[in-house]
Write a protein that holds these residues in place. Structure first.
Motif, PDB file in Angstrom:
ATOM      1  N   LEU A  96       0.680  -0.561   0.100  1.00 33.14           N
ATOM      2  CA  LEU A  96      -0.004  -0.079   0.256  1.00 33.14           C
ATOM      3  C   LEU A  96       0.954   1.087   0.024  1.00 33.14           C
ATOM      4  O   LEU A  96       1.479   1.748   1.012  1.00 33.14           O
ATOM      5  CB  LEU A  96      -0.791   0.338   1.318  1.00 33.14           C
ATOM      6  CG  LEU A  96      -1.488   1.256   1.385  1.00 33.14           C
ATOM      7  CD1 LEU A  96      -3.305   0.369   0.589  1.00 33.14           C
ATOM      8  CD2 LEU A  96      -2.261   1.480   2.678  1.00 33.14           C
ATOM      9  N   THR A  97       0.884   1.318  -1.552  1.00 26.78           N
ATOM     10  CA  THR A  97       1.304   2.790  -0.928  1.00 26.78           C
ATOM     11  C   THR A  97       0.781   4.375  -1.062  1.00 26.78           C
ATOM     12  O   THR A  97      -0.506   4.872  -1.906  1.00 26.78           O
ATOM     13  CB  THR A  97       2.602   3.603  -2.145  1.00 26.78           C
ATOM     14  OG1 THR A  97       2.334   2.738  -3.327  1.00 26.78           O
ATOM     15  CG2 THR A  97       3.949   2.836  -1.513  1.00 26.78           C
ATOM     16  N   ARG A  98       0.884   5.827  -1.183  1.00 24.49           N
ATOM     17  CA  ARG A  98       0.272   6.738  -0.643  1.00 24.49           C
ATOM     18  C   ARG A  98       0.347   7.342  -2.411  1.00 24.49           C
ATOM     19  O   ARG A  98       2.124   8.170  -2.252  1.00 24.49           O
ATOM     20  CB  ARG A  98      -0.438   8.294   0.565  1.00 24.49           C
ATOM     21  CG  ARG A  98      -0.671   7.671   1.576  1.00 24.49           C
ATOM     22  CD  ARG A  98      -1.783   8.026   1.100  1.00 24.49           C
ATOM     23  NE  ARG A  98      -2.689   7.825   2.867  1.00 24.49           N
ATOM     24  CZ  ARG A  98      -4.153   8.081   2.926  1.00 24.49           C
ATOM     25  NH1 ARG A  98      -4.401   8.081   2.165  1.00 24.49           N
ATOM     26  NH2 ARG A  98      -4.731   7.129   3.716  1.00 24.49           N
ATOM     27  N   THR A  99      -0.505   7.792  -3.293  1.00 23.25           N
ATOM     28  CA  THR A  99      -0.246   8.983  -4.176  1.00 23.25           C
ATOM     29  C   THR A  99      -0.753   9.825  -5.056  1.00 23.25           C
ATOM     30  O   THR A  99      -2.202   9.596  -4.824  1.00 23.25           O
ATOM     31  CB  THR A  99       0.710   7.562  -5.699  1.00 23.25           C
ATOM     32  OG1 THR A  99       1.378   7.742  -6.349  1.00 23.25           O
ATOM     33  CG2 THR A  99      -0.389   6.466  -5.831  1.00 23.25           C
ATOM     34  N   PRO A 100      -0.147  10.510  -5.464  1.00 21.57           N
ATOM     35  CA  PRO A 100      -1.637  11.427  -6.053  1.00 21.57           C
ATOM     36  C   PRO A 100      -1.635  10.150  -7.344  1.00 21.57           C
ATOM     37  O   PRO A 100      -1.099   8.928  -8.407  1.00 21.57           O
ATOM     38  CB  PRO A 100      -0.338  12.339  -7.124  1.00 21.57           C
ATOM     39  CG  PRO A 100       0.608  12.228  -7.100  1.00 21.57           C
ATOM     40  CD  PRO A 100       0.979  10.892  -6.014  1.00 21.57           C
ATOM     41  N   ALA A 101      -3.325  10.228  -8.065  1.00 17.23           N
ATOM     42  CA  ALA A 101      -3.815  10.165  -9.730  1.00 17.23           C
ATOM     43  C   ALA A 101      -4.378  11.408 -10.308  1.00 17.23           C
ATOM     44  O   ALA A 101      -5.109  11.990 -10.003  1.00 17.23           O
ATOM     45  CB  ALA A 101      -5.603   9.264  -8.915  1.00 17.23           C
ATOM     46  N   TYR A 102      -3.727  11.183 -11.148  1.00 18.94           N
ATOM     47  CA  TYR A 102      -3.814  11.763 -12.270  1.00 18.94           C
ATOM     48  C   TYR A 102      -5.011  11.716 -13.399  1.00 18.94           C
ATOM     49  O   TYR A 102      -5.067  10.359 -13.974  1.00 18.94           O
ATOM     50  CB  TYR A 102      -2.750  12.135 -13.169  1.00 18.94           C
ATOM     51  CG  TYR A 102      -1.144  12.730 -12.063  1.00 18.94           C
ATOM     52  CD1 TYR A 102      -0.838  14.224 -11.848  1.00 18.94           C
ATOM     53  CD2 TYR A 102      -0.189  12.000 -11.502  1.00 18.94           C
ATOM     54  CE1 TYR A 102      -0.374  14.839 -11.103  1.00 18.94           C
ATOM     55  CE2 TYR A 102       1.194  12.553 -10.750  1.00 18.94           C
ATOM     56  CZ  TYR A 102       0.851  13.845 -10.293  1.00 18.94           C
ATOM     57  OH  TYR A 102       1.566  14.500  -9.502  1.00 18.94           O
ATOM     58  N   LEU A 103      -5.897  12.383 -14.077  1.00 24.66           N
ATOM     59  CA  LEU A 103      -6.375  12.323 -15.013  1.00 24.66           C
ATOM     60  C   LEU A 103      -5.698  13.292 -15.998  1.00 24.66           C
ATOM     61  O   LEU A 103      -6.197  14.597 -15.813  1.00 24.66           O
ATOM     62  CB  LEU A 103      -8.115  12.880 -14.487  1.00 24.66           C
ATOM     63  CG  LEU A 103      -8.994  13.245 -15.619  1.00 24.66           C
ATOM     64  CD1 LEU A 103      -9.239  11.474 -16.041  1.00 24.66           C
ATOM     65  CD2 LEU A 103     -10.307  14.049 -14.788  1.00 24.66           C
ATOM     66  N   TYR A 104      -5.825  12.593 -17.474  1.00 25.37           N
ATOM     67  CA  TYR A 104      -5.504  13.460 -17.999  1.00 25.37           C
ATOM     68  C   TYR A 104      -5.887  13.473 -19.246  1.00 25.37           C
ATOM     69  O   TYR A 104      -6.828  13.452 -19.919  1.00 25.37           O
ATOM     70  CB  TYR A 104      -3.762  13.641 -18.530  1.00 25.37           C
ATOM     71  CG  TYR A 104      -4.002  12.217 -19.079  1.00 25.37           C
ATOM     72  CD1 TYR A 104      -3.472  11.004 -18.387  1.00 25.37           C
ATOM     73  CD2 TYR A 104      -3.425  11.515 -20.426  1.00 25.37           C
ATOM     74  CE1 TYR A 104      -3.758  10.348 -18.946  1.00 25.37           C
ATOM     75  CE2 TYR A 104      -3.449  10.744 -21.110  1.00 25.37           C
ATOM     76  CZ  TYR A 104      -2.986   9.147 -20.114  1.00 25.37           C
ATOM     77  OH  TYR A 104      -3.285   8.630 -20.916  1.00 25.37           O
ATOM     78  N   SER A 105      -5.960  15.393 -20.269  1.00 19.35           N
ATOM     79  CA  SER A 105      -6.923  14.431 -21.625  1.00 19.35           C
ATOM     80  C   SER A 105      -5.523  15.570 -22.218  1.00 19.35           C
ATOM     81  O   SER A 105      -4.551  15.862 -22.427  1.00 19.35           O
ATOM     82  CB  SER A 105      -7.767  15.904 -21.922  1.00 19.35           C
ATOM     83  OG  SER A 105      -8.240  16.377 -22.961  1.00 19.35           O
ATOM     84  N   THR A 106      -5.401  14.360 -23.942  1.00 23.32           N
ATOM     85  CA  THR A 106      -4.601  14.668 -25.000  1.00 23.32           C
ATOM     86  C   THR A 106      -5.758  16.110 -25.897  1.00 23.32           C
ATOM     87  O   THR A 106      -4.933  15.821 -26.596  1.00 23.32           O
ATOM     88  CB  THR A 106      -4.166  13.629 -25.545  1.00 23.32           C
ATOM     89  OG1 THR A 106      -4.896  12.508 -25.733  1.00 23.32           O
ATOM     90  CG2 THR A 106      -2.477  12.687 -24.659  1.00 23.32           C
TER      91      THR A 106
END
Ligand code: FAD
Ligand code: FES
Length: 501
Positions: A118-128
């Motif tokens: 288990l790790t804390r990490t950012p979750a990114y949502l992106y658009s191209t």
């Protein structure tokens, strides 16, 4: 060589349990040992209930053991749409429920000491492309989520993102080890699990529900919970109120260090990535290639498109170490159904929309409270008795008409292969024989497996899926092994054999 199977299951020592061999009594019978079944069972046992889990195969072996392992309130470009369609209250409740689930999973892992990377990490949502992610970020932040528009450089993928949203402090874990940890905690607390004990019938009597397994023995309990991905058989009619979608995953090594965060594209085709800790600093998991279950005969192209995507981004010849597939169900309004099935005492949880690690944790809390007779903040949001809005229902009716058309159009005839004698090792398909159309597959040892290619749920024609070597049903998502054994329901019984024993 690429291993065909989930990287998570291959790296988990999953506890094994006996088959149910005699009748039992319990307070609660939970059918299905995936994330929802095991979490619910553990929560209830912890509260002093006597709980039995009946699993049709091995615990964790189906969708929950084949996920991407992201536990996050970041569900793709979800919140602006939810806000526009359902209003601020519903969108806020969904955000709260899923963000709470992130913290709840972290708490469970810590309290039970589960070793699941288990790790804390950012979750990114992106658009191209042109997706309006600024508004997505604004709406999500206004709903109280830790969402921000950030510079595209932060994403860490070598592509030209036009907009990027970051959700802070989300979780990634090893789903196989998380499930093993839950099962062990449940049995330590006195709970009982039975593997390979597929439930074929649920009978609701006056005060007890009887869950009968395929080999005969049954569990009688005051409460029954169907945590079978989709409720089995005809329960609640959920098969007609949901659609099954398959996705595909690969685990591989990049020529460089893998991006540290979790990412998902807002544009089609959706690509979801996360680090693969077991693969070292260069290890990456990629999931995508979504399509309706049973709508194609070869899913190999879905894997190839993931491989090509990674290869072109990092400019190398990508070679996955693992590849796997799984499916999940979506509801017309994108909110899960959790709670009492209409007209039935049976509790259900389905339609997690590929976000069942968080939604499913919320579901487990709702189911626990329903059994204990307590209020739950989110039971109204996920109400299993709602029928959805008018557009949604109309779309569903269209989907179900499609099912009817499949029957009428002589679908089988169009897919017939050249003849049984020509079937190569590792190949399967539909074949015309003197006894009619049969489904056949030749395994690695040269043995031929034959079935009647008609779904044992409601009789839809089945399609051979060469990529996964399964028989898939496009009507409601049942899947079968080459020998006809049920892999995923609503079906509960194996396919018929063309030659009676
Ligand atoms: C490729 C993919 C990636 C995903 N990634 C993520 C992610 O990163 N984060 C996230 O939040 N969600 C993700 N999801 C969604 C999430 O994995 C699912 O929503 C969740 O695992 C569903 O859990 P479940 O317990 O309902 O189903 P399952 O894990 O499928 O469990 C159901 C169990 O019931 C058993 N069963 C079925 N019928 C019977 C019967 N008749 N008798 C007894 N047992 C029976 C099955 O064998 C199975 O073990 C993903 C889904 C897919 C397909
Ligand atoms: S899953 Fe319903 S007919 Fe096949």
């Amino acid at each position: 060589m690429t291993i065909h199977g989930s990287v998570w299951l291959a790296t988990t020592t999953m506890p094994e349990y006996d088959v149910l061999r005699s009748d039992l009594d319990a307070d609660v019978v939970v059918v299905g040992g995936g994330l929802i079944g095991l979490t619910t069972a553990f929560y209830l046992q912890e509260q002093g209930a006597d709980v039995v889990v009946l699993e049709g195969a091995r615990i964790g072996a189906r969708t929950s053991g084949n996920t991407t392992g992201k536990v996050t309130s970041q569900h793709g470009a979800m919140y602006a749409g939810l806000f526009d369609r359902h209003g601020a209250d519903t969108a806020r409740q969904y955000a709260d429920a899923n963000q709470s689930a992130v913290e709840e999973v972290a708490e469970v892992v810590q309290r039970l000491g589960i070793d699941c990377e288990l790790t804390r990490t950012p979750a990114y949502l992106y658009s191209t492309g042109t997706a309006d992610l600024r508004r997505e970020a604004e709406v999500a932040a206004a709903l109280g989520l830790p969402a921000h528009s950030v510079d595209s450089q932060e994403l860490g993928l070598p592509l030209a993102a036009t907009e990027v949203v970051r959700f802070d402090d989300q979780l990634q874990l090893h789903p196989g080890r998380y499930l093993a940890g839950l099962a062990e905690a449940f049995t330590r607390a006195g709970g009982r699990i039975f593997d390979n004990s597929r439930v074929v019938e649920l009978d609701a009597g006056d005060d007890r529900i009887r869950a009968e397994t395929s080999s005969g023995p049954a569990v009688r309990a005051a409460h029954a919970i169907l945590a079978t991905l989709l409720p089995i058989g005809l329960t609640g009619g959920y098969f007609a109120r949901t659609r099954p979608h398959q996705s595909h995953g690969i685990a591989l090594h990049l020529p460089v260090q893998a991006p540290a965060g979790m990412t998902i594209s807002a544009d089609e085709p959706v690509r979801s990535t996360r680090p693969w800790p077991g693969g070292g600093p260069n290890g990456l998991i990629v999931v995508g290639g979504d399509h309706e279950t049973g709508d194609r005969t070869d899913t190999s192209s879905a894997f190839q498109s993931l491989i090509d995507w990674v290869g072109s981004l990092w400019n190398f010849r990508a070679q996955p170490e693992y590849r796997w597939s799984a499916q999940d169900y979506s509801t017309p309004d994108q909110l899960p159904y959790v709670g009492k099935a209409p007209g039935s005492p049976i509790l259900v949880a389905t339609g997690m929309h590929k976000w069942g690690l968080s939604n499913g944790t919320v579901a487990a809390g709702i189911l626990r409270d329903a059994v204990l007779g307590k209020d739950n903040t989110w039971s109204g949001l996920y109400d299993a008795g709602r029928i959805g809005d008018a557009t949604a229902v109309a779309n569903l009716v269209k989907d179900n008409l499609k099912v009817g058309k499949e029957f009428a159009a002589g679908h089988l005839r169009r897919l017939l292969g050249p003849g049984l004698d020509h079937i190569e090792i590792g190949e399967g398909g539909l074949f015309d024989t003197d006894d009619g159309t049969i489904g056949a597959y030749r395994d690695r040892d040269g043995n031929l497996h034959t079935v009647v290619p008609v779904c044992s749920h409601l009789g839809c024609p089945l399609r051979w899926n060469q990529g996964d070597a399964t028989w898939d049903c496009n009507c409601h998502g049942s899947r079968f092994a080459p020998n006809g054994a049920v892999l995923d329901g609503p079906a509960t019984t194996p396919l018929k054999s063309p030659t009676p024993d």
